[in-house]
Design a protein around this motif. Structure first.
Motif, PDB file in Angstrom:
ATOM      1  N   ASP A  93       0.804  -1.224   0.000  1.00 48.47           N
ATOM      2  CA  ASP A  93       0.000   0.000   0.000  1.00 48.47           C
ATOM      3  C   ASP A  93       0.840   1.279   0.000  1.00 48.47           C
ATOM      4  OD1 ASP A  93      -2.272  -1.492  -0.034  1.00 48.47           O
ATOM      5  OD2 ASP A  93      -2.828  -1.144   2.048  1.00 48.47           O
ATOM      6  N   ASP A 161      -6.258  -8.682  -2.931  1.00 48.49           N
ATOM      7  CA  ASP A 161      -6.336  -7.220  -2.861  1.00 48.49           C
ATOM      8  C   ASP A 161      -5.384  -6.575  -3.865  1.00 48.49           C
ATOM      9  OD1 ASP A 161      -7.128  -4.702  -1.854  1.00 48.49           O
ATOM     10  OD2 ASP A 161      -5.449  -4.672  -0.455  1.00 48.49           O
ATOM     11  N   VAL A 162      -4.123  -6.981  -3.838  1.00 47.76           N
ATOM     12  CA  VAL A 162      -3.139  -6.305  -4.695  1.00 47.76           C
ATOM     13  C   VAL A 162      -3.320  -6.674  -6.168  1.00 47.76           C
ATOM     14  CG1 VAL A 162      -1.474  -6.078  -2.826  1.00 47.76           C
ATOM     15  CG2 VAL A 162      -1.339  -8.078  -4.318  1.00 47.76           C
ATOM     16  N   THR A 165      -6.422  -4.726  -7.837  1.00 43.36           N
ATOM     17  CA  THR A 165      -6.428  -3.265  -7.878  1.00 43.36           C
ATOM     18  C   THR A 165      -6.668  -2.805  -9.317  1.00 43.36           C
ATOM     19  OG1 THR A 165      -4.936  -3.090  -5.987  1.00 43.36           O
ATOM     20  CG2 THR A 165      -5.053  -1.192  -7.476  1.00 43.36           C
ATOM     21  N   ASP A 241      -7.891   4.741  -1.117  1.00 43.39           N
ATOM     22  CA  ASP A 241      -8.446   3.557  -1.775  1.00 43.39           C
ATOM     23  C   ASP A 241      -9.026   3.891  -3.145  1.00 43.39           C
ATOM     24  OD1 ASP A 241      -7.727   2.004   0.375  1.00 43.39           O
ATOM     25  OD2 ASP A 241      -9.680   2.149   1.352  1.00 43.39           O
ATOM     26  N   GLU A 244      -6.316   4.829  -5.676  1.00 44.30           N
ATOM     27  CA  GLU A 244      -5.526   3.690  -6.141  1.00 44.30           C
ATOM     28  C   GLU A 244      -6.387   2.600  -6.762  1.00 44.30           C
ATOM     29  OE1 GLU A 244      -3.303   2.490  -2.733  1.00 44.30           O
ATOM     30  OE2 GLU A 244      -2.112   4.335  -2.668  1.00 44.30           O
ATOM     31  N   LYS A 246      -8.667   0.726  -5.423  1.00 45.17           N
ATOM     32  CA  LYS A 246      -8.809  -0.448  -4.574  1.00 45.17           C
ATOM     33  C   LYS A 246     -10.275  -0.872  -4.528  1.00 45.17           C
ATOM     34  CE  LYS A 246      -4.645  -1.055  -2.531  1.00 45.17           C
ATOM     35  NZ  LYS A 246      -3.959  -2.345  -2.347  1.00 45.17           N
ATOM     36  N   ASN A 247     -10.496  -2.150  -4.263  1.00 42.85           N
ATOM     37  CA  ASN A 247     -11.853  -2.659  -4.123  1.00 42.85           C
ATOM     38  C   ASN A 247     -12.352  -2.384  -2.706  1.00 42.85           C
ATOM     39  OD1 ASN A 247     -12.926  -4.398  -6.547  1.00 42.85           O
ATOM     40  ND2 ASN A 247     -10.711  -4.745  -6.441  1.00 42.85           N
ATOM     41  N   THR A 248     -13.383  -1.559  -2.590  1.00 38.44           N
ATOM     42  CA  THR A 248     -13.962  -1.211  -1.298  1.00 38.44           C
ATOM     43  C   THR A 248     -15.480  -1.257  -1.404  1.00 38.44           C
ATOM     44  OG1 THR A 248     -14.161   1.167  -1.689  1.00 38.44           O
ATOM     45  CG2 THR A 248     -12.025   0.366  -0.870  1.00 38.44           C
TER      46      THR A 248
END
Length: 296
Positions: A93, A161-162, A165, A241, A244, A246-248
């Motif tokens: 991160d 997660d990574v 992205t 998030d 970048e 990110k999945n949220t």
């Protein structure tokens, strides 16, 4: 009332957890810089949520917390800190702040930060193994921690997660990611209490439903705070998030949808505690008080 119950429990145990960590990490390595890096991250603060959950289960089932129970219960904080150190790294991160202070790799360099995390992971198992609890309890708790944090648990969630992205996951995939990345260690924290107490299998199963719903709520709430809070409030960067990709939950469901999902998760946790109470005829107000974390 529940928030007061949680506050009293925290006031009793958080200082004891912090003192234990401080005293038992003073000579954790014969390399001064490694000891310093470990202590810097572990003693930086935090809610101590995971050991508190374990201790709350022991308290609920009238299990006296001996020195052995305390050591085995606090060990999860070492594993949690390892995950934070590595999660903050530039390859992950790339966070500069954690709990309002420079992250480990900013303070000590990326090489020492990686090694501090590497050291904390086995040290968590060491504290369980040499705690003095019964061998069967040590074996069960060690297995549970390995499963929670290994290639089908926390690490698997971090990979998801990574590697996703910039790619929007659907809701089931997002829930699975967070069951592994965030939820698995919370599941373990409650499970450790059920192992140490010990708790009958049907009641333990209900408590693990609570743990899983709590873990989901915890992640949704964290995602919401990233959108709605300031860095000063959280002690770390916010609004990262979305930037970048990110999945949220707010990204997938919108802020209102994320709040509705949080309510659903909290309700599921409450239902699981009612099930545990019906099976055991015990009062679970202490564990229910942890749910006020999402309303305060």
């Amino acid at each position: 009332m529940n928030s007061q119950l949680l506050a009293a429990f925290e006031a009793r145990w958080v200082p004891r957890i912090n003192t234990y960590l401080d005293e038992n990490l003073r000579d954790c390595s014969d390399r001064d810089i490694l000891t310093a890096a470990i202590r810097y991250s572990v003693l930086a603060g935090g809610k101590r949520l995971r050991p508190l959950l374990t201790l709350a289960v022991l308290t609920t089932f009238d299990q006296p917390v001996t020195a052995a129970h305390l050591r085995a219960s606090v060990a999860v904080e070492l594993m949690h800190t390892y995950s934070l150190i590595h999660d903050d790294l530039p390859a992950m991160d790339n966070d500069q702040l954690r709990r309002g202070e420079p992250t480990s790799h900013v303070k000590f360099g990326e090489d020492v930060a990686i090694l501090a995390g590497d050291a904390l992971q086995p040290l968590s198992f060491q504290w369980i193994a040499d705690s003095g609890l019964a061998p069967s309890v040590i074996a069960q708790q060690t297995l549970a921690l390995a499963q929670a944090t290994g290639p089908t648990g926390m690490v698997a969630g971090q990979v998801a997660d990574v590697k996703n992205t910039g790619h929007q996951l659907d809701l089931p995939a997002l829930q699975q990611l967070h069951r592994e990345k965030t939820g698995a260690l919370i599941h373990y924290a409650v499970q450790a209490g059920t192992i140490q107490a010990p708790v009958p299998a049907p009641v333990a199963a209900a408590l693990l439903k609570f743990a899983d719903a709590f873990g989901l709520a915890f992640q949704i709430y964290d995602d919401i705070l990233d959108v709605t809070s300031t860095p000063e409030q959280l002690g770390k960067a916010t609004h990262k998030d979305a930037g970048e990709q990110k999945n949220t939950y707010p990204e997938l469901l919108g802020l209102d949808g994320a709040r509705a999902a949080l309510t659903t998760a909290v309700t599921a946790a409450q239902t699981a505690l009612r099930e545990a109470s019906a099976l055991s005829q015990r009062n679970f107000d202490l564990l229910a008080s942890f749910l006020t974390y999402f309303t305060n």
